[in-house]
Write a protein that holds these residues in place. Structure first.
Motif, mmCIF file in Angstrom:
data_model
loop_
_atom_site.group_PDB
_atom_site.id
_atom_site.type_symbol
_atom_site.label_atom_id
_atom_site.label_comp_id
_atom_site.label_asym_id
_atom_site.label_seq_id
_atom_site.Cartn_x
_atom_site.Cartn_y
_atom_site.Cartn_z
ATOM 1 N N VAL A 56 9.254 7.987 8.859
ATOM 2 C CA VAL A 56 8.161 7.193 8.291
ATOM 3 C C VAL A 56 8.681 6.212 7.247
ATOM 4 O O VAL A 56 8.359 5.026 7.284
ATOM 5 C CB VAL A 56 7.058 8.101 7.691
ATOM 6 N N CYS A 57 9.467 6.707 6.306
ATOM 7 C CA CYS A 57 10.037 5.837 5.275
ATOM 8 C C CYS A 57 11.198 6.570 4.605
ATOM 9 O O CYS A 57 11.363 7.779 4.764
ATOM 10 C CB CYS A 57 8.997 5.414 4.244
ATOM 11 N N HIS A 58 11.989 5.823 3.853
ATOM 12 C CA HIS A 58 13.148 6.416 3.180
ATOM 13 C C HIS A 58 12.727 7.488 2.178
ATOM 14 O O HIS A 58 13.410 8.499 2.030
ATOM 15 C CB HIS A 58 13.969 5.340 2.461
ATOM 16 N N GLN A 59 11.614 7.271 1.510
ATOM 17 C CA GLN A 59 11.159 8.237 0.504
ATOM 18 C C GLN A 59 10.847 9.582 1.150
ATOM 19 O O GLN A 59 11.219 10.636 0.637
ATOM 20 C CB GLN A 59 9.936 7.696 -0.231
ATOM 21 N N TRP A 60 10.155 9.566 2.284
ATOM 22 C CA TRP A 60 9.843 10.817 2.980
ATOM 23 C C TRP A 60 11.124 11.470 3.467
ATOM 24 O O TRP A 60 11.299 12.681 3.334
ATOM 25 C CB TRP A 60 8.920 10.562 4.162
ATOM 26 N N ASP A 61 12.012 10.692 4.054
ATOM 27 C CA ASP A 61 13.274 11.218 4.561
ATOM 28 C C ASP A 61 14.073 11.874 3.446
ATOM 29 O O ASP A 61 14.555 13.003 3.588
ATOM 30 C CB ASP A 61 14.085 10.105 5.223
ATOM 31 N N ASP A 62 14.199 11.185 2.317
ATOM 32 C CA ASP A 62 14.943 11.727 1.178
ATOM 33 C C ASP A 62 14.311 13.027 0.684
ATOM 34 O O ASP A 62 15.014 13.995 0.384
ATOM 35 C CB ASP A 62 15.006 10.716 0.030
ATOM 36 N N PHE A 63 12.992 13.054 0.599
ATOM 37 C CA PHE A 63 12.300 14.253 0.119
ATOM 38 C C PHE A 63 12.512 15.416 1.078
ATOM 39 O O PHE A 63 12.843 16.531 0.655
ATOM 40 C CB PHE A 63 10.798 13.985 -0.051
ATOM 41 N N ILE A 64 12.335 15.175 2.367
ATOM 42 C CA ILE A 64 12.488 16.252 3.352
ATOM 43 C C ILE A 64 13.911 16.796 3.321
ATOM 44 O O ILE A 64 14.124 18.009 3.300
ATOM 45 C CB ILE A 64 12.093 15.768 4.758
ATOM 46 N N LEU A 65 14.896 15.907 3.296
ATOM 47 C CA LEU A 65 16.290 16.367 3.264
ATOM 48 C C LEU A 65 16.596 17.122 1.978
ATOM 49 O O LEU A 65 17.334 18.111 1.998
ATOM 50 C CB LEU A 65 17.240 15.179 3.424
ATOM 51 N N ALA A 66 16.022 16.688 0.865
ATOM 52 C CA ALA A 66 16.242 17.384 -0.405
ATOM 53 C C ALA A 66 15.567 18.751 -0.415
ATOM 54 O O ALA A 66 16.001 19.652 -1.142
ATOM 55 C CB ALA A 66 15.715 16.534 -1.568
ATOM 56 N N GLN A 67 14.517 18.914 0.378
ATOM 57 C CA GLN A 67 13.760 20.162 0.386
ATOM 58 C C GLN A 67 14.308 21.191 1.371
ATOM 59 O O GLN A 67 13.838 22.325 1.395
ATOM 60 C CB GLN A 67 12.284 19.883 0.709
ATOM 61 N N VAL A 68 15.269 20.826 2.174
ATOM 62 C CA VAL A 68 15.790 21.763 3.172
ATOM 63 C C VAL A 68 16.205 23.090 2.546
ATOM 64 O O VAL A 68 15.800 24.146 3.039
ATOM 65 C CB VAL A 68 16.928 21.128 3.999
ATOM 66 N N PRO A 69 16.974 23.109 1.441
ATOM 67 C CA PRO A 69 17.310 24.418 0.842
ATOM 68 C C PRO A 69 16.076 25.188 0.381
ATOM 69 O O PRO A 69 15.993 26.398 0.581
ATOM 70 C CB PRO A 69 18.197 24.060 -0.345
ATOM 71 N N VAL A 70 15.103 24.500 -0.191
ATOM 72 C CA VAL A 70 13.871 25.157 -0.650
ATOM 73 C C VAL A 70 13.110 25.707 0.544
ATOM 74 O O VAL A 70 12.632 26.841 0.530
ATOM 75 C CB VAL A 70 12.984 24.164 -1.442
ATOM 76 N N ALA A 76 0.837 -1.189 0.000
ATOM 77 C CA ALA A 76 0.000 0.000 0.000
ATOM 78 C C ALA A 76 0.878 1.247 0.000
ATOM 79 O O ALA A 76 1.952 1.268 0.588
ATOM 80 C CB ALA A 76 -0.899 0.001 1.228
ATOM 81 N N MET A 77 0.413 2.276 -0.691
ATOM 82 C CA MET A 77 1.173 3.526 -0.771
ATOM 83 C C MET A 77 0.350 4.626 -0.119
ATOM 84 O O MET A 77 -0.835 4.764 -0.383
ATOM 85 C CB MET A 77 1.445 3.871 -2.242
ATOM 86 N N ASP A 78 0.996 5.399 0.739
ATOM 87 C CA ASP A 78 0.302 6.512 1.362
ATOM 88 C C ASP A 78 0.161 7.656 0.363
ATOM 89 O O ASP A 78 0.797 7.668 -0.687
ATOM 90 C CB ASP A 78 1.028 6.963 2.636
ATOM 91 N N ILE A 79 -0.671 8.621 0.685
ATOM 92 C CA ILE A 79 -0.966 9.720 -0.240
ATOM 93 C C ILE A 79 0.272 10.562 -0.538
ATOM 94 O O ILE A 79 0.479 10.993 -1.670
ATOM 95 C CB ILE A 79 -2.140 10.591 0.270
ATOM 96 N N VAL A 80 1.116 10.795 0.447
ATOM 97 C CA VAL A 80 2.320 11.592 0.215
ATOM 98 C C VAL A 80 3.244 10.858 -0.738
ATOM 99 O O VAL A 80 3.761 11.439 -1.695
ATOM 100 C CB VAL A 80 3.033 11.935 1.543
ATOM 101 N N ALA A 81 3.438 9.559 -0.515
ATOM 102 C CA ALA A 81 4.281 8.765 -1.405
ATOM 103 C C ALA A 81 3.705 8.749 -2.819
ATOM 104 O O ALA A 81 4.444 8.842 -3.802
ATOM 105 C CB ALA A 81 4.440 7.347 -0.871
ATOM 106 N N ALA A 82 2.384 8.657 -2.934
ATOM 107 C CA ALA A 82 1.748 8.661 -4.253
ATOM 108 C C ALA A 82 1.994 9.988 -4.971
ATOM 109 O O ALA A 82 2.270 10.012 -6.173
ATOM 110 C CB ALA A 82 0.250 8.394 -4.114
ATOM 111 N N LEU A 83 1.894 11.092 -4.242
ATOM 112 C CA LEU A 83 2.154 12.405 -4.843
ATOM 113 C C LEU A 83 3.606 12.527 -5.285
ATOM 114 O O LEU A 83 3.897 13.069 -6.359
ATOM 115 C CB LEU A 83 1.798 13.521 -3.857
ATOM 116 N N LEU A 84 4.519 12.031 -4.458
ATOM 117 C CA LEU A 84 5.936 12.091 -4.817
ATOM 118 C C LEU A 84 6.229 11.221 -6.031
ATOM 119 O O LEU A 84 6.990 11.611 -6.914
ATOM 120 C CB LEU A 84 6.803 11.677 -3.635
ATOM 121 N N GLU A 85 5.606 10.044 -6.089
ATOM 122 C CA GLU A 85 5.792 9.153 -7.235
ATOM 123 C C GLU A 85 5.278 9.808 -8.523
ATOM 124 O O GLU A 85 5.810 9.568 -9.597
ATOM 125 C CB GLU A 85 5.068 7.820 -7.010
#
Length: 70
Positions: free
Chosen positions: A36-50, A2-11
């Motif tokens: 929560v998951c690697h995908q969320w962690d990667d996204f949050i860390l990538a968004q730090v400059p933004v 199952a994919m959560d809504i945030v993961a679906a939006l990122l995908e």
């Protein structure tokens, strides 16, 4: 799996919604979100400059109005 809504939006490469959600979180919740998951962690860390650019933009009036010598 199952994919959560945030993961679906990122995908789907729709990053504005998750970025907005994560920007609204307090620091403790944001830290918990990274776990929560690697995908969320990667996204949050990538968004730090933004995120920092957005925070600076919305607080630039506060920064420019601050006069430490006054």
């Amino acid at each position: 799996m199952a994919m959560d809504i945030v993961a679906a939006l990122l995908e789907a490469n729709i990053e504005e919604v998750p970025r907005t959600i994560f920007l609204l979180l307090d620091p403790a919740s944001l830290k918990a979100s990274r776990g929560v998951c690697h995908q969320w962690d990667d996204f949050i860390l990538a968004q730090v400059p933004v995120i920092m650019i957005i925070v600076d933009y919305y607080h630039q009036d506060d920064i420019h109005d601050h006069h430490p010598d006054a």
